[in-house]
Design an enzyme around this catalytic site. Structure first.
Site, PDB file in Angstrom:
ATOM      1  N   THR A 126       0.802  -1.231   0.000  1.00  0.00           N
ATOM      2  CA  THR A 126       0.000   0.000   0.000  1.00  0.00           C
ATOM      3  C   THR A 126       0.834   1.281   0.000  1.00  0.00           C
ATOM      4  O   THR A 126       1.934   1.327   0.578  1.00  0.00           O
ATOM      5  CB  THR A 126      -0.903   0.021   1.258  1.00  0.00           C
ATOM      6  OG1 THR A 126      -1.392   1.350   1.476  1.00  0.00           O
ATOM      7  CG2 THR A 126      -0.157  -0.388   2.515  1.00  0.00           C
ATOM      8  N   GLU A 128       0.222   3.637   1.802  1.00  0.00           N
ATOM      9  CA  GLU A 128       0.318   4.080   3.197  1.00  0.00           C
ATOM     10  C   GLU A 128       1.727   3.817   3.747  1.00  0.00           C
ATOM     11  O   GLU A 128       2.141   4.422   4.732  1.00  0.00           O
ATOM     12  CB  GLU A 128      -0.761   3.362   4.026  1.00  0.00           C
ATOM     13  CG  GLU A 128      -0.900   3.784   5.474  1.00  0.00           C
ATOM     14  CD  GLU A 128      -1.387   5.220   5.721  1.00  0.00           C
ATOM     15  OE1 GLU A 128      -1.917   5.867   4.801  1.00  0.00           O
ATOM     16  OE2 GLU A 128      -1.200   5.708   6.864  1.00  0.00           O
ATOM     17  N   TYR A 150      -0.961   0.385  10.793  1.00  0.00           N
ATOM     18  CA  TYR A 150      -1.320  -0.303   9.546  1.00  0.00           C
ATOM     19  C   TYR A 150      -0.163  -0.219   8.548  1.00  0.00           C
ATOM     20  O   TYR A 150       0.266  -1.226   7.982  1.00  0.00           O
ATOM     21  CB  TYR A 150      -2.589   0.336   8.963  1.00  0.00           C
ATOM     22  CG  TYR A 150      -2.906  -0.097   7.543  1.00  0.00           C
ATOM     23  CD1 TYR A 150      -3.503  -1.319   7.278  1.00  0.00           C
ATOM     24  CD2 TYR A 150      -2.589   0.732   6.453  1.00  0.00           C
ATOM     25  CE1 TYR A 150      -3.796  -1.723   5.972  1.00  0.00           C
ATOM     26  CE2 TYR A 150      -2.868   0.343   5.147  1.00  0.00           C
ATOM     27  CZ  TYR A 150      -3.479  -0.879   4.916  1.00  0.00           C
ATOM     28  OH  TYR A 150      -3.743  -1.274   3.631  1.00  0.00           O
ATOM     29  N   LYS A 154       2.094  -3.309   7.151  1.00  0.00           N
ATOM     30  CA  LYS A 154       2.131  -3.612   5.708  1.00  0.00           C
ATOM     31  C   LYS A 154       3.572  -3.566   5.179  1.00  0.00           C
ATOM     32  O   LYS A 154       3.918  -4.287   4.255  1.00  0.00           O
ATOM     33  CB  LYS A 154       1.249  -2.615   4.947  1.00  0.00           C
ATOM     34  CG  LYS A 154      -0.239  -2.936   5.037  1.00  0.00           C
ATOM     35  CD  LYS A 154      -0.584  -4.110   4.131  1.00  0.00           C
ATOM     36  CE  LYS A 154      -2.070  -4.360   4.055  1.00  0.00           C
ATOM     37  NZ  LYS A 154      -2.423  -5.425   3.107  1.00  0.00           N
TER      38      LYS A 154
HETATM   39  P1  NAP Z   1     -11.428  -4.566   2.582  1.00  0.00           P
HETATM   40  O1  NAP Z   1     -12.613  -4.261   1.751  1.00  0.00           O
HETATM   41  O2  NAP Z   1     -11.340  -4.004   3.953  1.00  0.00           O
HETATM   42  O3  NAP Z   1     -11.309  -6.166   2.677  1.00  0.00           O
HETATM   43  C1  NAP Z   1     -10.438  -6.786   3.585  1.00  0.00           C
HETATM   44  C2  NAP Z   1     -10.674  -8.287   3.541  1.00  0.00           C
HETATM   45  O4  NAP Z   1      -9.803  -8.926   4.492  1.00  0.00           O
HETATM   46  C3  NAP Z   1     -12.103  -8.722   3.925  1.00  0.00           C
HETATM   47  O5  NAP Z   1     -12.483  -9.776   3.104  1.00  0.00           O
HETATM   48  C4  NAP Z   1     -11.917  -9.210   5.356  1.00  0.00           C
HETATM   49  O6  NAP Z   1     -12.879 -10.149   5.758  1.00  0.00           O
HETATM   50  C5  NAP Z   1     -10.553  -9.880   5.241  1.00  0.00           C
HETATM   51  N1  NAP Z   1      -9.936 -10.128   6.538  1.00  0.00           N
HETATM   52  C6  NAP Z   1      -9.723  -9.252   7.542  1.00  0.00           C
HETATM   53  N2  NAP Z   1      -9.140  -9.863   8.581  1.00  0.00           N
HETATM   54  C7  NAP Z   1      -8.980 -11.177   8.247  1.00  0.00           C
HETATM   55  C8  NAP Z   1      -8.458 -12.308   8.895  1.00  0.00           C
HETATM   56  N3  NAP Z   1      -7.988 -12.253  10.138  1.00  0.00           N
HETATM   57  N4  NAP Z   1      -8.442 -13.506   8.234  1.00  0.00           N
HETATM   58  C9  NAP Z   1      -8.952 -13.598   6.986  1.00  0.00           C
HETATM   59  N5  NAP Z   1      -9.484 -12.544   6.318  1.00  0.00           N
HETATM   60  C10 NAP Z   1      -9.497 -11.346   6.943  1.00  0.00           C
HETATM   61  O7  NAP Z   1     -10.092  -4.145   1.823  1.00  0.00           O
HETATM   62  P2  NAP Z   1      -9.855  -3.817   0.271  1.00  0.00           P
HETATM   63  O8  NAP Z   1     -10.069  -2.370   0.064  1.00  0.00           O
HETATM   64  O9  NAP Z   1     -10.560  -4.809  -0.558  1.00  0.00           O
HETATM   65  O10 NAP Z   1      -8.276  -4.041   0.173  1.00  0.00           O
HETATM   66  C11 NAP Z   1      -7.728  -5.311  -0.142  1.00  0.00           C
HETATM   67  C12 NAP Z   1      -6.286  -5.366   0.332  1.00  0.00           C
HETATM   68  O11 NAP Z   1      -5.525  -4.354  -0.306  1.00  0.00           O
HETATM   69  C13 NAP Z   1      -6.089  -5.143   1.822  1.00  0.00           C
HETATM   70  O12 NAP Z   1      -5.004  -5.944   2.231  1.00  0.00           O
HETATM   71  C14 NAP Z   1      -5.721  -3.682   1.929  1.00  0.00           C
HETATM   72  O13 NAP Z   1      -4.960  -3.450   3.088  1.00  0.00           O
HETATM   73  C15 NAP Z   1      -4.916  -3.513   0.665  1.00  0.00           C
HETATM   74  N6  NAP Z   1      -4.910  -2.179   0.051  1.00  0.00           N
HETATM   75  C16 NAP Z   1      -6.081  -1.547  -0.204  1.00  0.00           C
HETATM   76  C17 NAP Z   1      -6.078  -0.309  -0.828  1.00  0.00           C
HETATM   77  C18 NAP Z   1      -7.346   0.421  -1.147  1.00  0.00           C
HETATM   78  O14 NAP Z   1      -7.288   1.623  -1.407  1.00  0.00           O
HETATM   79  N7  NAP Z   1      -8.492  -0.254  -1.179  1.00  0.00           N
HETATM   80  C19 NAP Z   1      -4.854   0.274  -1.210  1.00  0.00           C
HETATM   81  C20 NAP Z   1      -3.677  -0.429  -0.964  1.00  0.00           C
HETATM   82  C21 NAP Z   1      -3.714  -1.661  -0.346  1.00  0.00           C
HETATM   83  P3  NAP Z   1     -14.287  -9.700   6.452  1.00  0.00           P
HETATM   84  O15 NAP Z   1     -15.222  -9.436   5.315  1.00  0.00           O
HETATM   85  O16 NAP Z   1     -14.655 -10.892   7.255  1.00  0.00           O
HETATM   86  O17 NAP Z   1     -14.009  -8.466   7.261  1.00  0.00           O
HETATM   87  O1  G4F Z   2     -10.490   6.791   3.175  1.00  0.00           O
HETATM   88  P1  G4F Z   2      -9.443   6.695   4.219  1.00  0.00           P
HETATM   89  O2  G4F Z   2      -9.853   6.118   5.524  1.00  0.00           O
HETATM   90  O3  G4F Z   2      -8.239   5.922   3.552  1.00  0.00           O
HETATM   91  P2  G4F Z   2      -6.676   5.816   3.916  1.00  0.00           P
HETATM   92  O4  G4F Z   2      -6.416   6.110   5.329  1.00  0.00           O
HETATM   93  O5  G4F Z   2      -5.932   6.608   2.902  1.00  0.00           O
HETATM   94  O6  G4F Z   2      -6.421   4.252   3.696  1.00  0.00           O
HETATM   95  C1  G4F Z   2      -6.897   3.583   2.543  1.00  0.00           C
HETATM   96  O7  G4F Z   2      -5.926   3.683   1.521  1.00  0.00           O
HETATM   97  C2  G4F Z   2      -4.687   3.010   1.804  1.00  0.00           C
HETATM   98  C3  G4F Z   2      -3.778   3.245   0.592  1.00  0.00           C
HETATM   99  O8  G4F Z   2      -3.034   4.420   0.765  1.00  0.00           O
HETATM  100  C4  G4F Z   2      -4.974   1.549   2.016  1.00  0.00           C
HETATM  101  F1  G4F Z   2      -3.826   0.860   2.189  1.00  0.00           F
HETATM  102  C5  G4F Z   2      -5.889   1.383   3.216  1.00  0.00           C
HETATM  103  O9  G4F Z   2      -6.196  -0.002   3.401  1.00  0.00           O
HETATM  104  C6  G4F Z   2      -7.193   2.135   2.938  1.00  0.00           C
HETATM  105  O10 G4F Z   2      -7.847   1.488   1.871  1.00  0.00           O
HETATM  106  O11 G4F Z   2      -8.848   8.150   4.521  1.00  0.00           O
HETATM  107  C7  G4F Z   2      -8.338   8.969   3.492  1.00  0.00           C
HETATM  108  C8  G4F Z   2      -8.027  10.351   4.053  1.00  0.00           C
HETATM  109  C9  G4F Z   2      -7.218  10.323   5.354  1.00  0.00           C
HETATM  110  O12 G4F Z   2      -6.228  11.289   5.280  1.00  0.00           O
HETATM  111  C10 G4F Z   2      -8.227  10.716   6.426  1.00  0.00           C
HETATM  112  O13 G4F Z   2      -7.661  11.398   7.532  1.00  0.00           O
HETATM  113  O14 G4F Z   2      -9.257  10.981   4.371  1.00  0.00           O
HETATM  114  C11 G4F Z   2      -9.130  11.613   5.617  1.00  0.00           C
HETATM  115  N1  G4F Z   2     -10.464  11.766   6.206  1.00  0.00           N
HETATM  116  C12 G4F Z   2     -11.072  12.954   6.458  1.00  0.00           C
HETATM  117  N2  G4F Z   2     -12.262  12.747   7.020  1.00  0.00           N
HETATM  118  C13 G4F Z   2     -11.278  10.782   6.597  1.00  0.00           C
HETATM  119  C14 G4F Z   2     -12.416  11.395   7.110  1.00  0.00           C
HETATM  120  N3  G4F Z   2     -11.149   9.431   6.534  1.00  0.00           N
HETATM  121  C15 G4F Z   2     -12.183   8.675   6.982  1.00  0.00           C
HETATM  122  N4  G4F Z   2     -12.087   7.339   6.895  1.00  0.00           N
HETATM  123  N5  G4F Z   2     -13.320   9.255   7.527  1.00  0.00           N
HETATM  124  C16 G4F Z   2     -13.473  10.602   7.599  1.00  0.00           C
HETATM  125  O15 G4F Z   2     -14.487  11.101   8.088  1.00  0.00           O
END
Ligand code: NAP
Ligand code: G4F
Length: 344
Positions: A126, A128, A150, A154
């Protein structure tokens, strides 16, 4: 016969899109689901693919079940998408987050190694990990400086993936993906919180959206585009890590303005009082309210990715731009608010 893929985190946003992609490519898809008291396969149902997936029970906290599942399926490819993925929660649950997002990766890699390293491995790394960015835009050479438990967890998973590739010759890749969103995004993340909030306000079901840091900047892309990059990485002859991003950054403030513009509302900001407000230009009504409770103990202020390497070496480019993404999310939430409960 088609290839066999095991996807951890299949019930999440990316798990749903990746399953869809792999099924369309003729894969036999196995989805690892942790045991919960209620059914949470709604995203797979929404895409109409639940029936086509072989669901297996597997939790990343326990190596024995990982071993049993991988031994039984013998997957050609493993996509490790499972994680405690919400940055804010990682400040309150740092140990649990490390257990799954860091050590969980070691558990899978160790099982792959002891089984002779036959399965290719994708790790969901990520942006992050860049946290307090040392350079902008961020590319594969930029130094890491994670700003949350987090991000730190990661980063461990990232280096373990690199290490198992170098030490044991495993086809292991780490995709450093910048934020990617969609109508299947969890409602706690800021983009979906906004798109759903805008839809609820439009339909008279909500008055105000409460947000934290409006000035944080993210490089937001569409999850459907990003899962293609995951697959492409595992199709290469030699494993390598890639940045996946759009190359554009926008603030949370701008995302909110854009989302309201989809329902023809212009926002003007009022920071005269202690609390900053986003008001409807026409009516003067407050629609966004800043609540400092959403601020993080340490913030990632700015992310902007440079995915040139992915473009040149694996032919990946994003297809959906920022405006199209925001519109897609708000329009889908307008339909959901109109037609029925929004459970994820
Ligand atoms: P998400 O919607 O939060 O999905 C996370 C998944 O992980 C869910 O299926 C969850 O299951 C499962 N999980 C959590 N804890 C577990 C455990 N102990 N054992 C087995 N499964 C578990 O995340 P996403 O947005 O699809 O992201 C997918 C991956 O990419 C994650 O690793 C995230 O950190 C990474 N990532 C995401 C982004 C982004 O912007 N979306 C960017 C960079 C990296 P439940 O449904 O049971 O909770
Ligand atoms: O949507 P966020 O919670 O995503 P964040 O923290 O960037 O993390 C996501 O992206 C990562 C990749 O860079 C992934 F690895 C991670 O698993 C996840 O998918 O917050 C985005 C930004 C932050 O700066 C936060 O402080 O939005 C700001 N924010 C402002 N108001 C808020 C809010 N975030 C959330 N969740 N809720 C708010 O009300």
């Amino acid at each position: 016969m088609g290839k066999r893929a095991l996807i951890t985190g299949i019930t999440g946003q990316d798990g749903a899109y990746l399953s869809n992609l792999l099924l369309n490519k003729g894969y036999e898809v196995y989805g690892a689901v942790r045991r919960t008291s209620s059914i949470n396969t709604g995203r797979l149902s929404e895409l109409g693919i639940l029936e086509n997936i072989n669901i297996v029970t597997m939790d990343l906290s326990e190596i024995t079940n990982i071993q049993r599942v991988i031994e039984k399926i013998e997957p050609d490819e493993i996509y490790n998408l499972a994680a405690q993925s919400f940055v804010q929660t990682s400040f309150d649950q740092p140990i649990y987050t490390s257990e799954i997002d860091a050590i969980g990766v070691s558990r899978i890699l160790e099982v792959i190694r002891t089984m002779g390293g036959k399965s290719k491995f994708y790790q969901a790394s990520t942006s992050e990990m860049f946290g307090k960015v040392q350079d902008s835009p961020q590319n594969e050479k930029t130094a890491f400086y994670p700003r949350s438990p987090y991000g730190v967890s990661k980063l461990y998973g990232h280096w373990m993936t690199v290490n198992y590739r170098e030490a044991w010759n495993i086809h292991a890749c780490s995709g450093i993906l910048f934020n990617h969103e969609s109508p299947l995004r969890g409602i706690e993340f800021v983009t979906r919180k906004i798109s759903l909030g805008v839809a609820e306000i439009a339909k008279g079901k909500k008055e105000v959206i409460s947000l934290g840091n409006l000035n944080a900047e993210r490089d937001w892309g569409f999850a459907g585009d990003y899962v293609e990059a995951m697959w492409l990485m595992l199709q290469q002859k030699s494993p390598k890590d890639f940045i996946i991003a759009t190359g554009e950054t926008h603030s949370v403030r701008h995302f909110a303005e854009k989302a309201f513009s989809v329902i023809d509302v212009d926002i003007e900001w009022d920071s005269n009082d202690d609390v900053e407000l986003g008001k409807c230009k026409k009516s003067g009504k407050a629609l966004i309210k800043v609540n400092k409770e959403y601020n993080r103990p340490a913030e990632t202020d700015h992310l902007l990715g440079d995915a040139t390497l992915a473009k040149n070496e694996i032919g990946w480019e994003p297809k959906i731009n920022f405006n199209a993404l925001v519109e897609m999310m708000v329009k889908k939430d307008l339909l959901r608010v109109e037609q029925g409960p929004v459970w994820f």
